[in-house]
Design a protein around this motif. Structure first.
Motif, PDB file in Angstrom:
ATOM      1  N   VAL A 363       0.703  -1.304   0.261  1.00 12.85           N
ATOM      2  CA  VAL A 363       0.066  -0.067  -0.025  1.00 12.85           C
ATOM      3  C   VAL A 363       0.909   1.064   0.109  1.00 12.85           C
ATOM      4  N   ALA A 364       0.735   1.746  -1.183  1.00  8.46           N
ATOM      5  CA  ALA A 364       1.906   3.037  -1.376  1.00  8.46           C
ATOM      6  C   ALA A 364       1.096   4.272  -1.139  1.00  8.46           C
ATOM      7  N   VAL A 365       0.920   4.488   0.299  1.00 15.39           N
ATOM      8  CA  VAL A 365       0.303   5.921   0.292  1.00 15.39           C
ATOM      9  C   VAL A 365       0.909   6.445   1.805  1.00 15.39           C
ATOM     10  N   SER A 366       0.857   7.633   1.927  1.00 18.33           N
ATOM     11  CA  SER A 366       1.612   8.042   3.376  1.00 18.33           C
ATOM     12  C   SER A 366       0.722   8.403   4.413  1.00 18.33           C
ATOM     13  N   SER A 367      -0.751   8.767   4.048  1.00 18.59           N
ATOM     14  CA  SER A 367      -1.713   9.153   4.951  1.00 18.59           C
ATOM     15  C   SER A 367      -2.077   7.836   5.916  1.00 18.59           C
ATOM     16  N   PRO A 368      -2.089   7.960   7.344  1.00 17.45           N
ATOM     17  CA  PRO A 368      -2.483   6.932   8.005  1.00 17.45           C
ATOM     18  C   PRO A 368      -3.932   6.509   7.830  1.00 17.45           C
ATOM     19  N   GLN A 369      -4.893   7.537   7.448  1.00 14.51           N
ATOM     20  CA  GLN A 369      -6.041   7.070   7.336  1.00 14.51           C
ATOM     21  C   GLN A 369      -6.426   6.334   6.104  1.00 14.51           C
ATOM     22  N   TYR A 370      -5.632   6.737   4.791  1.00 10.35           N
ATOM     23  CA  TYR A 370      -5.716   6.100   3.618  1.00 10.35           C
ATOM     24  C   TYR A 370      -5.212   4.655   3.722  1.00 10.35           C
ATOM     25  N   LEU A 371      -4.058   4.650   4.515  1.00  9.63           N
ATOM     26  CA  LEU A 371      -3.359   3.163   4.874  1.00  9.63           C
ATOM     27  C   LEU A 371      -4.562   2.393   5.427  1.00  9.63           C
ATOM     28  N   LYS A 372      -5.170   2.697   6.376  1.00 10.50           N
ATOM     29  CA  LYS A 372      -6.394   2.001   7.032  1.00 10.50           C
ATOM     30  C   LYS A 372      -7.200   1.798   6.098  1.00 10.50           C
ATOM     31  N   GLU A 373      -8.011   2.546   5.456  1.00  7.48           N
ATOM     32  CA  GLU A 373      -9.114   2.286   4.406  1.00  7.48           C
ATOM     33  C   GLU A 373      -8.713   1.364   3.601  1.00  7.48           C
ATOM     34  N   ILE A 374      -7.445   1.350   2.895  1.00  6.44           N
ATOM     35  CA  ILE A 374      -7.272   0.619   1.827  1.00  6.44           C
ATOM     36  C   ILE A 374      -6.837  -0.816   2.166  1.00  6.44           C
ATOM     37  N   THR A 375      -5.997  -1.137   3.470  1.00  3.11           N
ATOM     38  CA  THR A 375      -5.774  -2.428   4.128  1.00  3.11           C
ATOM     39  C   THR A 375      -7.170  -2.803   4.386  1.00  3.11           C
ATOM     40  N   GLY A 376      -8.180  -2.248   4.796  1.00  6.10           N
ATOM     41  CA  GLY A 376      -9.677  -2.936   5.064  1.00  6.10           C
ATOM     42  C   GLY A 376     -10.032  -3.148   3.959  1.00  6.10           C
ATOM     43  N   ARG A 377      -9.899  -2.653   2.877  1.00  2.00           N
ATOM     44  CA  ARG A 377     -10.709  -2.967   1.422  1.00  2.00           C
ATOM     45  C   ARG A 377     -10.068  -4.155   0.951  1.00  2.00           C
ATOM     46  N   LEU A 378      -8.625  -4.144   0.860  1.00  6.69           N
ATOM     47  CA  LEU A 378      -8.049  -5.168   0.521  1.00  6.69           C
ATOM     48  C   LEU A 378      -8.477  -6.550   1.145  1.00  6.69           C
ATOM     49  N   ALA A 379      -8.407  -6.534   2.504  1.00  4.34           N
ATOM     50  CA  ALA A 379      -8.834  -7.763   3.268  1.00  4.34           C
ATOM     51  C   ALA A 379     -10.131  -8.137   2.977  1.00  4.34           C
ATOM     52  N   GLY A 380     -11.009  -7.253   2.955  1.00  2.00           N
ATOM     53  CA  GLY A 380     -12.827  -7.231   2.828  1.00  2.00           C
ATOM     54  C   GLY A 380     -12.858  -7.761   1.326  1.00  2.00           C
ATOM     55  N   GLU A 381     -13.035  -6.473   0.632  1.00  2.00           N
ATOM     56  CA  GLU A 381     -13.462  -6.688  -0.868  1.00  2.00           C
ATOM     57  C   GLU A 381     -12.832  -7.546  -1.989  1.00  2.00           C
ATOM     58  N   TYR A 382     -11.375  -7.246  -1.564  1.00  2.00           N
ATOM     59  CA  TYR A 382     -10.444  -8.250  -2.401  1.00  2.00           C
ATOM     60  C   TYR A 382     -10.021  -9.463  -1.886  1.00  2.00           C
ATOM     61  N   GLN A 383     -10.500  -9.717  -0.815  1.00  2.00           N
ATOM     62  CA  GLN A 383      -9.957 -10.893  -0.158  1.00  2.00           C
ATOM     63  C   GLN A 383      -8.381 -11.372  -0.293  1.00  2.00           C
ATOM     64  N   VAL A 384      -7.871 -10.296   0.304  1.00  3.21           N
ATOM     65  CA  VAL A 384      -6.295 -10.597   0.380  1.00  3.21           C
ATOM     66  C   VAL A 384      -5.746 -10.795   1.666  1.00  3.21           C
ATOM     67  N   ALA A 385      -5.161 -11.886   1.703  1.00  2.00           N
ATOM     68  CA  ALA A 385      -4.646 -12.602   3.028  1.00  2.00           C
ATOM     69  C   ALA A 385      -4.023 -11.609   3.945  1.00  2.00           C
TER      70      ALA A 385
END
Length: 408
Positions: A363-385
Motif C-alpha cells: 500500500v503506497a500511500v503516506s496518509s494513516p487514514q488512507y492506509l487503514k481504509e485501503i488495508t480494510g478494503r484489500l482484506a474485505g472486498e478483495y480477500q487478500v490474506a
C-alpha cells in the motif's frame, strides 16, 4: 556504398580504451541480429586501440575502421554517422558491452511498430558487486507514441519523472536506443562539439520534441561499465565553462519546440544537477540535501517477489521507479482508484486484483487514514490474506539529493 539499406549501423567512438575494446567489439560481433555494419571511429588514440580496430576489421567484413584527429565523442559519432549506410543507427561506447539479443529485439520492435525511435534500457555495472538497471521511461506506459500522444502531459516529465537526483523520465543515453538514420541525422550533426558532458542529452531531447513516432520498451541489454578513469569522471577547472555551452545549446534547441513552458524548467534542473554532481567530485564538497523521499520496504519482502503496488501518488510513483530500476522484485500490477490517462505507465483499477497473480500488495500511500481504509478494503472486498498486505505507517526517510529547496 550508397543509400539507406535495411539493417543497423553500429557507431563506436574509440579513444584510448584498448583495455576494454576487444570485449566491446566481440559483443557486437556476437549479436544474434546479423545485418549489422560496425563502424569503429578512432578519435586520435595514442594507445593500442587503432591496432585492435584494424585486426578486427580484417577478421569480419561487417566491421569498418575510420581514423580521425582527436575531436571528442560527438565529433567521432558524426564521422561514423556520415559513413553509415543502414536504415537504422545505434551507438556503443568502446568500453561497454552488449547482450547478444539486444539489437535484434530492438529492431523487431521497430519493424513491428514502424516507430522512428525505439527506446530500451541499460545496466550500469562496476564499482562494486551490484548492478543498477536503468529502465527507459519508467513512469510512461509501454508501447507506441504518435504525434497525438506526445503532448504537454508527456513532455512535462520527459526529462525528469520525479523529485530525486537524476530521476529520468527518458534516459538521455544514445546507446540504449535505436534510431532511424534520417531522423537522428539533423539533430546529431547540429550538436556543439565543445560539449563533452551531457552531449547525449543535447541530441535526444530536442529530437524527441520533433520526432514523429516513438516506441517505449522494457528491452534492457546494454551494459555501461562504470570506470573511475573514464572521461566522464575526469574533471578540471574548465568543466563549468563547458557546462555553460551545454545550457546555452540545450535551452536554445528546447525553445524551438512548442512545449517551452514545461521543458525549459527541466533543462535548468538537468544543468543544475550536472553542476552539483561535479562540484562534489571536483572540489570534494559533500553536497547533500535533506528533502523527504520514500523508500520501498525491501526488508519486509523476499527478493524476487511479485508486487501488486496500490497507489499512484508521490509514494507509489517513487516505489515504482525503485522497483523497475532495480532487480530486487517485480511489479506484477500497479493499481489506484484514480487510474491515470495515456502517457503514463499503465495504472489499473483495483478490481484487477481479483485476477492478478502476486505475492504481496504494498500500500503506497503516506496518509494513516488512507492506509487503514485501503488495508480494510484489500482484506474485505478483495480477500487478500493479511500476511500478504504490506502497509507501513511512514515510508519517509531523510537521505536524498532532492533539489526542491533550490527552486528546481
Amino acid at each position: 556504398m550508397t543509400g539507406d539499406r535495411k539493417g543497423i549501423s553500429v557507431i563506436v567512438p574509440v579513444y584510448n580504451t584498448a583495455k576494454y575494446l576487444e570485449r566491446c567489439i566481440r559483443s557486437l560481433m556476437a549479436q544474434d541480429y546479423k545485418d549489422l555494419e560496425i563502424i569503429l571511429v578512432d578519435d586520435g588514440s595514442t594507445d593500442e586501440s587503432p591496432g585492435l580496430c584494424r585486426r578486427f576489421a580484417k577478421s569480419d567484413g561487417r566491421i569498418r575502421f575510420i581514423q580521425k584527429e582527436n575531436g571528442g565523442s560527438t565529433s567521432a559519432r558524426k564521422a561514423g554517422l556520415a559513413a553509415a549506410n543502414k536504415e537504422y543507427v545505434i551507438f556503443a561506447d568502446s568500453d561497454d558491452w552488449i547482450e547478444p539479443d539486444f539489437y535484434g529485439r530492438l529492431v523487431k520492435a521497430a519493424r513491428t511498430s514502424g516507430a522512428d525511435i525505439v527506446a530500451g534500457g541499460h545496466i550500469n555495472d562496476g564499482w562494486g558487486p551490484d548492478v543498477w538497471k536503468i529502465v527507459s521511461a519508467p513512469c510512461f506506459r509501454r508501447g507506441y507514441y504518435g504525434k497525438q500522444d506526445l503532448s504537454d502531459t508527456f513532455f512535462s516529465r520527459f526529462i525528469y519523472a520525479g523529485d530525486g537526483y537524476f530521476e529520468w523520465g527518458i534516459s538521455p543515453s544514445l546507446c540504449d536506443k535505436l534510431f532511424r538514420k534520417s531522423v537522428i541525422a539533423p539533430f546529431l550533426t547540429s550538436v556543439d562539439e565543445r560539449i563533452c558532458d551531457g552531449e547525449d542529452a543535447c541530441c535526444i531531447y530536442p529530437m524527441l520534441l520533433h520526432t514523429p513516432t516513438l516506441y517505449l520498451t522494457d528491452i534492457c541489454g546494454y551494459h555501461h561499465v562504470m570506470r573511475q578513469d573514464s572521461l566522464c569522471h575526469v574533471h578540471d577547472a574548465g568543466y563549468f565553462v563547458r557546462l555553460k555551452y551545454l545550457q546555452e545549446y540545450l535551452s536554445g534547441r528546447i525553445r524551438e519546440g512548442p512545449y517551452e513552458a514545461v521543458t525549459v524548467p527541466q533543462v535548468n534542473r538537468y544543468v543544475f544537477e550536472m553542476a552539483l554532481k561535479n562540484t562534489e567530485m571536483f572540489y570534494g564538497l559533500p553536497i547533500q540535501f535533506s528533502s523527504p523521499a520514500f523508500l520501498f520496504p525491501f526488508e519486509k519482502i523476499p527478493r524476487g517477489s511479485r508486487i501488486a503496488l496500490y497507489g499512484a501518488g508521490n509514494v507509489g510513483q517513487e516505489f515504482y521507479r525503485q522497483l523497475v530500476h532495480g532487480q530486487y522484485a517485480t511489479v506484477a500490477v500497479w493499481v489506484d482508484q484514480n487510474c491515470r490517462g495515456p502517457g503514463m505507465a499503465e495504472v489499473r483499477h483495483p478490481d484487477v486484483l481479483h485476477q492478478a497473480v502476486f505475492d504481496y500488495v504494498v500500500v503506497a500511500v503516506s496518509s494513516p487514514q488512507y492506509l487503514k481504509e485501503i488495508t480494510g478494503r484489500l482484506a474485505g472486498e478483495y480477500q487478500v490474506a493479511g500476511e500478504k498486505i504490506i502497509a507501513v505507517d511512514s515510508y519517509r526517510y531523510k537521505y536524498n539529493y532532492g533539489v526542491k529547496e533550490m527552486g528546481f
